[in-house]
Design a protein around this motif. Structure first.
Motif, PDB file in Angstrom:
ATOM      1  N   GLY A 228       0.802  -1.212   0.000  1.00 47.39           N
ATOM      2  CA  GLY A 228       0.000   0.000   0.000  1.00 47.39           C
ATOM      3  C   GLY A 228       0.833   1.259   0.000  1.00 47.39           C
ATOM      4  O   GLY A 228       2.061   1.241  -0.173  1.00 47.39           O
ATOM      5  N   GLN A 229       0.139   2.377   0.214  1.00 43.63           N
ATOM      6  CA  GLN A 229       0.771   3.690   0.183  1.00 43.63           C
ATOM      7  C   GLN A 229       1.394   3.997   1.533  1.00 43.63           C
ATOM      8  O   GLN A 229       0.749   3.894   2.578  1.00 43.63           O
ATOM      9  N   LEU A 230       2.671   4.395   1.531  1.00 42.15           N
ATOM     10  CA  LEU A 230       3.369   4.739   2.759  1.00 42.15           C
ATOM     11  C   LEU A 230       2.848   6.052   3.332  1.00 42.15           C
ATOM     12  O   LEU A 230       2.316   6.894   2.603  1.00 42.15           O
ATOM     13  N   TYR A 231       3.026   6.225   4.641  1.00 36.61           N
ATOM     14  CA  TYR A 231       2.527   7.430   5.304  1.00 36.61           C
ATOM     15  C   TYR A 231       3.234   8.678   4.777  1.00 36.61           C
ATOM     16  O   TYR A 231       2.627   9.744   4.665  1.00 36.61           O
ATOM     17  N   ALA A 232       4.523   8.538   4.440  1.00 36.78           N
ATOM     18  CA  ALA A 232       5.287   9.674   3.909  1.00 36.78           C
ATOM     19  C   ALA A 232       6.344   9.124   2.950  1.00 36.78           C
ATOM     20  O   ALA A 232       6.483   7.919   2.765  1.00 36.78           O
ATOM     21  N   LEU A 233       7.100  10.031   2.325  1.00 38.08           N
ATOM     22  CA  LEU A 233       8.091   9.634   1.319  1.00 38.08           C
ATOM     23  C   LEU A 233       9.337   9.043   1.960  1.00 38.08           C
ATOM     24  O   LEU A 233       9.720   9.412   3.080  1.00 38.08           O
ATOM     25  N   VAL A 234       9.987   8.105   1.229  1.00 40.03           N
ATOM     26  CA  VAL A 234      11.240   7.504   1.684  1.00 40.03           C
ATOM     27  C   VAL A 234      12.293   7.632   0.589  1.00 40.03           C
ATOM     28  O   VAL A 234      11.984   7.859  -0.582  1.00 40.03           O
ATOM     29  N   ASP A 235      13.544   7.473   1.003  1.00 39.46           N
ATOM     30  CA  ASP A 235      14.675   7.471   0.067  1.00 39.46           C
ATOM     31  C   ASP A 235      14.909   6.026  -0.364  1.00 39.46           C
ATOM     32  O   ASP A 235      15.403   5.205   0.408  1.00 39.46           O
ATOM     33  N   THR A 236      14.550   5.695  -1.593  1.00 38.13           N
ATOM     34  CA  THR A 236      14.619   4.299  -2.042  1.00 38.13           C
ATOM     35  C   THR A 236      16.055   3.799  -2.142  1.00 38.13           C
ATOM     36  O   THR A 236      16.320   2.616  -1.875  1.00 38.13           O
ATOM     37  N   GLU A 237      16.968   4.658  -2.520  1.00 40.58           N
ATOM     38  CA  GLU A 237      18.359   4.223  -2.698  1.00 40.58           C
ATOM     39  C   GLU A 237      19.021   3.891  -1.369  1.00 40.58           C
ATOM     40  O   GLU A 237      19.927   3.060  -1.309  1.00 40.58           O
ATOM     41  N   ALA A 238      18.614   4.553  -0.293  1.00 38.91           N
ATOM     42  CA  ALA A 238      19.230   4.320   1.015  1.00 38.91           C
ATOM     43  C   ALA A 238      18.461   3.298   1.845  1.00 38.91           C
ATOM     44  O   ALA A 238      18.800   3.053   2.998  1.00 38.91           O
ATOM     45  N   SER A 239      17.400   2.720   1.293  1.00 42.34           N
ATOM     46  CA  SER A 239      16.610   1.713   2.003  1.00 42.34           C
ATOM     47  C   SER A 239      17.026   0.313   1.558  1.00 42.34           C
ATOM     48  O   SER A 239      17.497   0.129   0.431  1.00 42.34           O
ATOM     49  N   ALA A 240      16.834  -0.668   2.450  1.00 43.18           N
ATOM     50  CA  ALA A 240      17.292  -2.034   2.130  1.00 43.18           C
ATOM     51  C   ALA A 240      16.509  -3.050   2.950  1.00 43.18           C
ATOM     52  O   ALA A 240      15.776  -2.702   3.870  1.00 43.18           O
ATOM     53  N   TRP A 241      16.687  -4.363   2.584  1.00 47.29           N
ATOM     54  CA  TRP A 241      16.093  -5.447   3.356  1.00 47.29           C
ATOM     55  C   TRP A 241      17.053  -6.616   3.438  1.00 47.29           C
ATOM     56  O   TRP A 241      17.877  -6.830   2.541  1.00 47.29           O
ATOM     57  N   ILE A 242      16.965  -7.381   4.548  1.00 48.89           N
ATOM     58  CA  ILE A 242      17.795  -8.579   4.726  1.00 48.89           C
ATOM     59  C   ILE A 242      16.948  -9.645   5.414  1.00 48.89           C
ATOM     60  O   ILE A 242      15.969  -9.340   6.090  1.00 48.89           O
ATOM     61  N   MET A 243      17.354 -10.923   5.225  1.00 51.58           N
ATOM     62  CA  MET A 243      16.714 -12.029   5.951  1.00 51.58           C
ATOM     63  C   MET A 243      17.521 -12.328   7.193  1.00 51.58           C
ATOM     64  O   MET A 243      18.736 -12.521   7.138  1.00 51.58           O
ATOM     65  N   LYS A 244      16.845 -12.368   8.355  1.00 56.01           N
ATOM     66  CA  LYS A 244      17.524 -12.633   9.619  1.00 56.01           C
ATOM     67  C   LYS A 244      17.605 -14.137   9.864  1.00 56.01           C
ATOM     68  O   LYS A 244      16.931 -14.936   9.217  1.00 56.01           O
ATOM     69  N   GLU A 245      18.431 -14.501  10.831  1.00 54.75           N
ATOM     70  CA  GLU A 245      18.623 -15.913  11.129  1.00 54.75           C
ATOM     71  C   GLU A 245      17.347 -16.569  11.661  1.00 54.75           C
ATOM     72  O   GLU A 245      17.156 -17.780  11.522  1.00 54.75           O
ATOM     73  N   ASP A 246      16.497 -15.778  12.298  1.00 51.85           N
ATOM     74  CA  ASP A 246      15.261 -16.359  12.824  1.00 51.85           C
ATOM     75  C   ASP A 246      14.175 -16.458  11.759  1.00 51.85           C
ATOM     76  O   ASP A 246      12.993 -16.614  12.057  1.00 51.85           O
ATOM     77  N   LYS A 247      14.593 -16.355  10.477  1.00 49.21           N
ATOM     78  CA  LYS A 247      13.692 -16.479   9.332  1.00 49.21           C
ATOM     79  C   LYS A 247      12.634 -15.369   9.294  1.00 49.21           C
ATOM     80  O   LYS A 247      11.511 -15.587   8.885  1.00 49.21           O
ATOM     81  N   SER A 248      13.026 -14.195   9.753  1.00 48.89           N
ATOM     82  CA  SER A 248      12.168 -13.028   9.603  1.00 48.89           C
ATOM     83  C   SER A 248      12.831 -12.079   8.606  1.00 48.89           C
ATOM     84  O   SER A 248      14.028 -12.166   8.335  1.00 48.89           O
ATOM     85  N   LEU A 249      12.025 -11.177   8.067  1.00 48.46           N
ATOM     86  CA  LEU A 249      12.513 -10.216   7.081  1.00 48.46           C
ATOM     87  C   LEU A 249      12.624  -8.854   7.756  1.00 48.46           C
ATOM     88  O   LEU A 249      11.651  -8.361   8.333  1.00 48.46           O
ATOM     89  N   GLU A 250      13.812  -8.268   7.705  1.00 47.70           N
ATOM     90  CA  GLU A 250      14.022  -6.947   8.307  1.00 47.70           C
ATOM     91  C   GLU A 250      14.215  -5.906   7.215  1.00 47.70           C
ATOM     92  O   GLU A 250      15.088  -6.040   6.354  1.00 47.70           O
ATOM     93  N   ILE A 251      13.366  -4.876   7.237  1.00 49.79           N
ATOM     94  CA  ILE A 251      13.386  -3.821   6.220  1.00 49.79           C
ATOM     95  C   ILE A 251      13.739  -2.507   6.891  1.00 49.79           C
ATOM     96  O   ILE A 251      13.179  -2.165   7.943  1.00 49.79           O
ATOM     97  N   THR A 252      14.659  -1.774   6.292  1.00 50.23           N
ATOM     98  CA  THR A 252      15.032  -0.454   6.791  1.00 50.23           C
ATOM     99  C   THR A 252      14.684   0.592   5.745  1.00 50.23           C
ATOM    100  O   THR A 252      15.147   0.508   4.603  1.00 50.23           O
ATOM    101  N   LEU A 253      13.855   1.543   6.124  1.00 50.95           N
ATOM    102  CA  LEU A 253      13.453   2.631   5.234  1.00 50.95           C
ATOM    103  C   LEU A 253      14.018   3.941   5.767  1.00 50.95           C
ATOM    104  O   LEU A 253      13.856   4.252   6.958  1.00 50.95           O
TER     105      LEU A 253
END
Length: 589
Positions: free
Chosen positions: A329-354
């Motif tokens: 969906g639509q985010l509450y406000a704008l983000v910097d796409t180039e500086a955002s990322a995601w990784i898979m953690k060892e506990d099999k969860s997905l961590e996203i940084t915006l």
């Protein structure tokens, strides 16, 4: 009754937005205004002493007594105190005739003490639904209204349905060779069980009326299905889908089905609608002034290759290949796409940084209208907020009354000070299962008005988005495009909020202008930007301005309250108790 959890969001078409829009320019170009004096006053019904709630005012006190025929351009109808349905069809502004009578109600309206206003709805190009305000429903075949000035309106269904109501929507269709008509009726009833609220509830009755004549030459219609919904607020919008498959309602409080063909609907339907609220969160999120951290739970055995992740400046999609999205969906406000990322953690969860585009402001929600996640506040942030609010609260009753700004005591709060439990929502209810299939949390998107753009489609509705007003076209048969953004009125959301005496608002079916009217006299017209013939420059930026949006103001020669307000592509129609005004807004091609 709880609001069903949001599972859908409105998708704004960025191509229809104008981020460089500056303001409306007041135009002094004259607007031709034509005044028709009515032979008899409009059949206005004022609120009684026992109709004192806000819902009574919204449903009946603010009723639009003027009805525009969407199948025939510049054709409007109203009902007068003599029980006559009168029509004015404009072809030439300078040769306006008197409104002509097309039908007269069989009953004497003024003899009923507890009646509501008579209401009218155009079901199709040849059918009309009519209520006399006493509890009777009429369905009439009108022939093609635009082709003959002397067409006869023939009653084919007439039934007393009990308590008085107003008609809010109707349509007809042919299914398996049988002609069916769907009608929505609105009532406000006494609720003896509501001891803490207003003592009233809002009832919507959904009728299906079908031709039962079979091979007989005489047409006979009878009610084949009755469904009743109940809520605690008058809906801003309620309309039936083409073919009668479902119902869409925009309201401040939720509605649920309570009866089907006289039988009570079990509470399990309500529990089914609320099941999403009882599930564990799919994701958790935290924020600082600079960034957002999201943790999404993943099923056991999920691989990195199965993850679908799409991010733009203002929207996000997270899911697993072959399954419904986990977060979209639509985010509450704008983000910097180039500086955002995601990784898979060892506990099999997905961590996203915006990374926030604008540092500092805190987000009230992650994805607009999505309630499937849980916000986790950092303890340090919570301590800072508590410290900042400490001077406003006290454990003691009126701890220090001498100081200039005494603390607030929670026990001194009144009911109106408490934040509302429910927020407004747009809900699609299935006519067969009686369940909510699509729910949009409208949040801060103030409802403005509804208008018929295409009579073959459901009515459109207009919502405030930031400062703009966005027009949305519902599509009941398109699951992935349930509500389509079709037009934008720049800054109208901001402009209309400043009009304290505003009574009605609308727009033309071709979106060329929007209009507001006050309770008395004044009408405001806001046109879409159009090319200018002279060279203009923006003083701050030094750039050339190619288009200008004009605002115009019309003043009516009447001291009577405005009772009706409708717009066509070329004209505005304004109804008072004794006059019908026609304002020429655009010139036809």
């Amino acid at each position: 009754m709880k609001m069903a959890a949001s599972n859908y969001s409105l998708k704004v078409n960025k191509l229809l937005l104008d981020p460089k829009f500056e303001s409306y320019r007041l135009s002094l170009d004259p607007l031709p205004i034509y005044n028709i004096e009515l032979d008899a006053a409009v059949a206005e019904v004022k609120l009684r002493d026992d109709q004192y709630t806000l819902d009574h005012m919204r449903a009946f006190g603010m009723y639009n007594y003027l009805h525009c025929d969407p199948w025939y351009e510049d054709s409007v109808y109203y009902i007068d105190q003599l029980g006559r349905i009168l029509n004015l069809t404009v072809t030439l502004d300078t040769a306006l005739g008197k409104p002509r009578e097309v039908f007269r109600l069989p009953s004497e309206l003024n003899t009923y003490e507890n009646r509501l206003c008579a209401s009218l709805h155009f079901t199709s190009s040849t059918w009309v639904a009519l209520s006399d305000g006493t509890g009777k429903l009429y369905l009439m075949r009108t022939s093609k209204r635009g082709e003959s000035a002397h067409g006869k309106w023939e009653i084919l269904f007439n039934q007393d349905l009990g308590e008085p109501f107003i008609i809010i929507n109707s349509l007809c269709y042919v299914n398996c060779g049988s002609h069916s008509i769907e009608v929505l009726l609105l009532r406000i009833k006494k609720d003896e069980l509501d001891v803490k609220g207003s003592g009233f509830c809002v009832s919507i009755e959904w009728l299906t009326i079908t031709n039962i004549s079979g091979q007989d030459k005489e047409k006979k219609y009878a009610i084949s299905k009755r469904r009743v919904l109940q809520g605690k607020s008058v809906p801003h919008y309620a309309a039936i889908e083409p073919e009668g498959g479902g119902l869409m309602i925009a309201s401040d409080k939720p509605f649920r089905f309570t009866q089907v063909d006289g039988k009570q609907v079990e509470e399990t339907f309500e529990e089914t609608m609320d099941v999403d609220e009882k599930r564990d969160p799919i994701y958790y999120w935290q924020q600082t002034a600079e960034d957002i951290t999201i943790t999404v739970r993943l099923p056991e055995g999920t691989t990195k290759e199965a993850i679908e992740f799409k991010l733009s400046m203002d929207s996000m999609h997270v899911g697993l290949r072959g399954y419904a999205p986990l977060l979209e969906g639509q985010l509450y406000a704008l983000v910097d796409t180039e500086a955002s990322a995601w990784i898979m953690k060892e506990d099999k969860s997905l961590e996203i940084t915006l990374l926030k585009k604008n540092e500092g402001p805190m987000w009230r929600e992650l994805v607009m209208g999505n309630q499937r996640g849980e916000f986790i506040m950092d303890p340090a942030q919570a301590d800072m907020i508590n410290e900042g609010l400490r001077h406003l609260t006290s454990e003691d009753l009126n701890a220090n009354p001498e100081q200039s700004k005494p603390p607030c005591n929670a026990q001194e709060l009144e009911e109106c000070d408490i934040f509302p439990e429910d927020s407004s929502s747009l809900t699609r209810l299935d006519g067969s299962t009686l369940k909510a299939t699509h729910v949009v949390n409208l949040g801060s998107h103030q409802y403005l008005f509804s208008v018929v753009v295409n009579p073959a489609e459901m009515p459109c509705f207009c919502l405030r988005h930031d400062v703009d007003a966005l027009l949305w076209q519902p599509h009941g048969n398109q699951q992935d495009n349930m509500w389509e953004h079709i037009a934008t009125f720049n800054a109208l959301g901001y402009v209309q909020a400043s009009k304290r005496d505003k009574k009605f608002s609308t727009c033309s079916p071709n979106y060329s202008y929007a209009a507001l009217c006050e309770c008395l006299r004044r009408v405001f017209i806001y046109r879409q930007p159009s090319p200018v013939s002279t060279v203009l420059y923006n003083r701050k930026e030094g750039r050339q301005v190619g288009q200008v949006a004009k605002q115009q103001v019309a003043s009516l020669e009447s001291n009577d309250t405005v009772l009706g307000f409708r717009a066509t592509n070329e004209r505005l129609f304004v109804l008072t108790s004794k006059n019908l005004f026609v304002i020429k807004v655009n010139t036809g091609n």
